[in-house]
Motif scaffolding. Structure first.
Motif, PDB file in Angstrom:
ATOM      1  N   LYS A 137      82.860  39.126  38.575  1.00 42.26           N
ATOM      2  CA  LYS A 137      81.403  39.094  38.423  1.00 42.26           C
ATOM      3  C   LYS A 137      80.681  38.334  39.530  1.00 42.26           C
ATOM      4  N   GLN A 138      81.415  37.674  40.434  1.00 43.03           N
ATOM      5  CA  GLN A 138      80.760  36.826  41.420  1.00 43.03           C
ATOM      6  C   GLN A 138      81.350  37.028  42.817  1.00 43.03           C
ATOM      7  N   ARG A 139      80.530  36.679  43.812  1.00 43.85           N
ATOM      8  CA  ARG A 139      80.965  36.633  45.213  1.00 43.85           C
ATOM      9  C   ARG A 139      80.410  35.351  45.807  1.00 43.85           C
ATOM     10  N   HIS A 140      81.258  34.562  46.449  1.00 49.05           N
ATOM     11  CA  HIS A 140      80.842  33.296  47.029  1.00 49.05           C
ATOM     12  C   HIS A 140      81.223  33.266  48.504  1.00 49.05           C
ATOM     13  N   ALA A 141      80.219  33.178  49.383  1.00 50.37           N
ATOM     14  CA  ALA A 141      80.498  33.056  50.813  1.00 50.37           C
ATOM     15  C   ALA A 141      81.096  31.680  51.091  1.00 50.37           C
ATOM     16  N   VAL A 142      82.157  31.650  51.890  1.00 49.03           N
ATOM     17  CA  VAL A 142      82.792  30.383  52.264  1.00 49.03           C
ATOM     18  C   VAL A 142      82.041  29.798  53.449  1.00 49.03           C
ATOM     19  N   THR A 143      81.673  28.534  53.349  1.00 51.03           N
ATOM     20  CA  THR A 143      80.921  27.868  54.406  1.00 51.03           C
ATOM     21  C   THR A 143      81.770  27.753  55.667  1.00 51.03           C
ATOM     22  N   PRO A 144      81.273  28.238  56.829  1.00 45.73           N
ATOM     23  CA  PRO A 144      82.057  28.129  58.075  1.00 45.73           C
ATOM     24  C   PRO A 144      82.257  26.674  58.474  1.00 45.73           C
ATOM     25  N   TYR A 145      83.312  26.430  59.229  1.00 48.10           N
ATOM     26  CA  TYR A 145      83.599  25.081  59.698  1.00 48.10           C
ATOM     27  C   TYR A 145      83.669  25.074  61.216  1.00 48.10           C
ATOM     28  N   ALA A 146      82.790  24.280  61.854  1.00 51.42           N
ATOM     29  CA  ALA A 146      82.760  24.135  63.310  1.00 51.42           C
ATOM     30  C   ALA A 146      82.801  25.520  63.960  1.00 51.42           C
ATOM     31  N   ASN A 147      83.638  25.689  64.995  1.00 51.53           N
ATOM     32  CA  ASN A 147      83.764  26.996  65.636  1.00 51.53           C
ATOM     33  C   ASN A 147      85.072  27.665  65.245  1.00 51.53           C
ATOM     34  N   PHE A 148      85.645  27.264  64.094  1.00 55.61           N
ATOM     35  CA  PHE A 148      86.882  27.879  63.626  1.00 55.61           C
ATOM     36  C   PHE A 148      86.598  29.311  63.169  1.00 55.61           C
ATOM     37  N   PRO A 149      87.415  30.286  63.582  1.00 58.49           N
ATOM     38  CA  PRO A 149      87.235  31.651  63.077  1.00 58.49           C
ATOM     39  C   PRO A 149      87.352  31.716  61.560  1.00 58.49           C
ATOM     40  N   SER A 150      88.282  30.914  61.004  1.00 55.33           N
ATOM     41  CA  SER A 150      88.465  30.827  59.562  1.00 55.33           C
ATOM     42  C   SER A 150      88.521  29.373  59.147  1.00 55.33           C
ATOM     43  N   THR A 151      87.978  29.073  57.976  1.00 53.05           N
ATOM     44  CA  THR A 151      88.045  27.716  57.442  1.00 53.05           C
ATOM     45  C   THR A 151      89.472  27.324  57.114  1.00 53.05           C
ATOM     46  N   PHE A 152      90.359  28.301  56.959  1.00 48.94           N
ATOM     47  CA  PHE A 152      91.710  28.033  56.454  1.00 48.94           C
ATOM     48  C   PHE A 152      92.803  28.165  57.515  1.00 48.94           C
ATOM     49  N   GLY A 153      92.441  28.337  58.763  1.00 51.09           N
ATOM     50  CA  GLY A 153      93.447  28.485  59.815  1.00 51.09           C
ATOM     51  C   GLY A 153      93.136  27.641  61.031  1.00 51.09           C
ATOM     52  N   ILE A 154      94.167  27.147  61.706  1.00 48.72           N
ATOM     53  CA  ILE A 154      93.988  26.340  62.910  1.00 48.72           C
ATOM     54  C   ILE A 154      93.834  27.263  64.120  1.00 48.72           C
ATOM     55  N   PRO A 155      92.764  27.118  64.905  1.00 48.31           N
ATOM     56  CA  PRO A 155      92.516  28.033  66.032  1.00 48.31           C
ATOM     57  C   PRO A 155      93.271  27.643  67.294  1.00 48.31           C
ATOM     58  N   TYR A 156      94.595  27.712  67.241  1.00 45.82           N
ATOM     59  CA  TYR A 156      95.402  27.348  68.399  1.00 45.82           C
ATOM     60  C   TYR A 156      94.990  28.135  69.642  1.00 45.82           C
ATOM     61  N   PHE A 157      94.894  29.462  69.513  1.00 43.94           N
ATOM     62  CA  PHE A 157      94.621  30.306  70.666  1.00 43.94           C
ATOM     63  C   PHE A 157      93.205  30.104  71.202  1.00 43.94           C
ATOM     64  N   LEU A 158      92.257  29.798  70.319  1.00 41.83           N
ATOM     65  CA  LEU A 158      90.895  29.518  70.764  1.00 41.83           C
ATOM     66  C   LEU A 158      90.882  28.283  71.654  1.00 41.83           C
ATOM     67  N   ASP A 159      91.644  27.265  71.278  1.00 42.86           N
ATOM     68  CA  ASP A 159      91.734  26.053  72.088  1.00 42.86           C
ATOM     69  C   ASP A 159      92.347  26.358  73.453  1.00 42.86           C
ATOM     70  N   LEU A 160      93.350  27.221  73.487  1.00 39.35           N
ATOM     71  CA  LEU A 160      93.979  27.573  74.753  1.00 39.35           C
ATOM     72  C   LEU A 160      93.006  28.325  75.648  1.00 39.35           C
ATOM     73  N   ARG A 161      92.274  29.256  75.089  1.00 41.19           N
ATOM     74  CA  ARG A 161      91.289  30.011  75.862  1.00 41.19           C
ATOM     75  C   ARG A 161      90.266  29.064  76.495  1.00 41.19           C
ATOM     76  N   GLU A 162      89.787  28.099  75.731  1.00 39.18           N
ATOM     77  CA  GLU A 162      88.827  27.133  76.253  1.00 39.18           C
ATOM     78  C   GLU A 162      89.452  26.286  77.362  1.00 39.18           C
ATOM     79  N   ALA A 163      90.740  25.953  77.215  1.00 32.50           N
ATOM     80  CA  ALA A 163      91.429  25.164  78.233  1.00 32.50           C
ATOM     81  C   ALA A 163      91.553  25.952  79.541  1.00 32.50           C
ATOM     82  N   LEU A 164      91.810  27.262  79.451  1.00 33.03           N
ATOM     83  CA  LEU A 164      91.919  28.085  80.650  1.00 33.03           C
ATOM     84  C   LEU A 164      90.571  28.210  81.363  1.00 33.03           C
ATOM     85  N   THR A 165      89.519  28.387  80.580  1.00 36.72           N
ATOM     86  CA  THR A 165      88.182  28.469  81.173  1.00 36.72           C
ATOM     87  C   THR A 165      87.812  27.147  81.837  1.00 36.72           C
TER      88      THR A 165
END
Length: 359
Positions: A137-165
């Motif tokens: 009966k319900q839908r709840h949007a999960v509040t985003p956290y920082a620039n993480f693609p998902s609130t529940f996963g560590i953005p290892y590859f995002l950090d690497l991309r930023e390091a290369l740039t």
């Protein structure tokens, strides 16, 4: 980030549970609250097993309350551990059923939740920071956290991309890195010395070790074989996870040996395209050899191209020196479309322009 980031992920998962448990318990009672906890635990496990870059087609996790069924048995697979999903998952929608006994049933397509259970708590990931918790009966949007693609996963590859740039601006643009500066024949940065890739590899390796030091147990290793005969320039492994990055470095421009009028090597745009295709082959080999690893490829192009350069060129004007500054490279679309292939990073090396040459 590392341990600090892990604490943040734990905290965000706990926050999500506290934020939605009241609403879900009102609808489904204590069984709903328990199902919510089970859902979030499974969600964390799936995000640990599969990077968000490979979940863009969508992820659904279902924790049934009471009875449930497993539709499309011809497509489904049962796994004892979420890490087994890493090698099995392809770039298709993924539906995961938490069967309460600790095992997971998965489908490589979007399954209607109501075909699995009438009463449930479910989670949906639809792309970057698009997450929600769903009940009948319900839908709840999960509040985003920082620039993480998902609130529940560590953005290892995002950090690497930023390091290369960051590497491009800090070390490559004006050869601020002492190691990388040795790749040039002279301080004017017009052409490279023979076989400059050894300096580039060493320079990038040092930068990544410094940039990713906040991650727990990260290994940055040069010239690692993806099989018995094929070496990739740099391999990054976050030892606390199953994430692996394969980095291939290609340089563009010309290199000269002292006393010789013809370049020892000249690499145009096609060299970068060959590098992309080569890295795609490396990824296929690596997936075959290590299916339990979540591997992603990064092509790093060090662009030192100049127009009208000769062996005795001691200086260069701005027009010729910066001719290729914005000359972006067109790569094969089938390579760029791979979910395990990051957008290539082109790092343009600026020459030194003297006032006389600008006149």
């Amino acid at each position: 980030m590392g341990e600090e980031m892990r604490v943040d992920i734990d905290a965000m998962s706990d926050f999500a549970e506290r934020a939605y448990v009241v609403h879900i318990a009102k609808e489904l009672g204590r069984p709903g609250a328990l199902a919510l906890r089970r859902t979030l635990q499974t969600v964390r496990q799936v995000h640990d097993a599969i990077s968000s870059e490979r979940l863009t087609a969508g992820l659904t996790v279902v924790s049934p309350i009471g009875g449930f069924s497993s539709p499309r048995p011809d497509l489904s697979r049962t796994f004892a551990d979420a890490r087994e999903l890493t090698g099995w998952h392809t770039n298709r929608p993924l539906t995961v059923l938490d069967t309460k006994d600790g095992s997971l049933t998965a489908w490589p397509e979007l399954i209607d939740i109501k075909d699995i259970a009438e009463t449930y708590v479910a989670y949906r990931y639809s792309g970057y920071q698009q997450e929600e918790l769903v009940t009948p009966k319900q839908r709840h949007a999960v509040t985003p956290y920082a620039n993480f693609p998902s609130t529940f996963g560590i953005p290892y590859f995002l950090d690497l991309r930023e390091a290369l740039t960051q590497y491009g601006y800090m070390c490559i643009k004006e050869a601020q890195c002492d190691t990388f500066s040795q790749a040039w024949r002279s301080s004017a940065r017009i052409s490279f010395r023979p076989k400059p890739e050894r300096y580039m590899r060493r320079s990038l390796q040092r930068h990544l070790r410094a940039s990713l030091r906040d991650h727990r147990s990260v290994e940055v290793m040069p010239e690692q074989n993806v099989n018995e005969t094929r070496p990739v320039d740099i391999k990054v492994h976050w030892a606390s996870s199953n994430r692996v990055a394969l980095i291939e470095i290609k340089w563009l421009g010309s290199s000269y040996e002292e006393g010789k009028s013809r370049p020892t090597q000249y690499f145009p745009e096609s060299r970068a395209i060959e590098g992309a295709e080569q890295l795609a082959v490396y990824l296929d080999l690596y997936h075959k050899e290590s299916p339990e690893h979540e591997a992603r490829g990064y092509l790093t192009v060090v662009d030192g191209r100049r127009r009208r350069v000769r062996e005795d060129s001691a200086s260069i004007n701005r027009e010729d020196g910066f001719h290729y500054q914005y000359a972006e490279i067109t790569y094969p679309p089938e390579v760029l479309a791979r979910p395990d292939f990051a957008p290539p990073v082109r790092l343009f090396c600026e020459p030194v322009i003297t006032p006389d040459e600008d006149e």
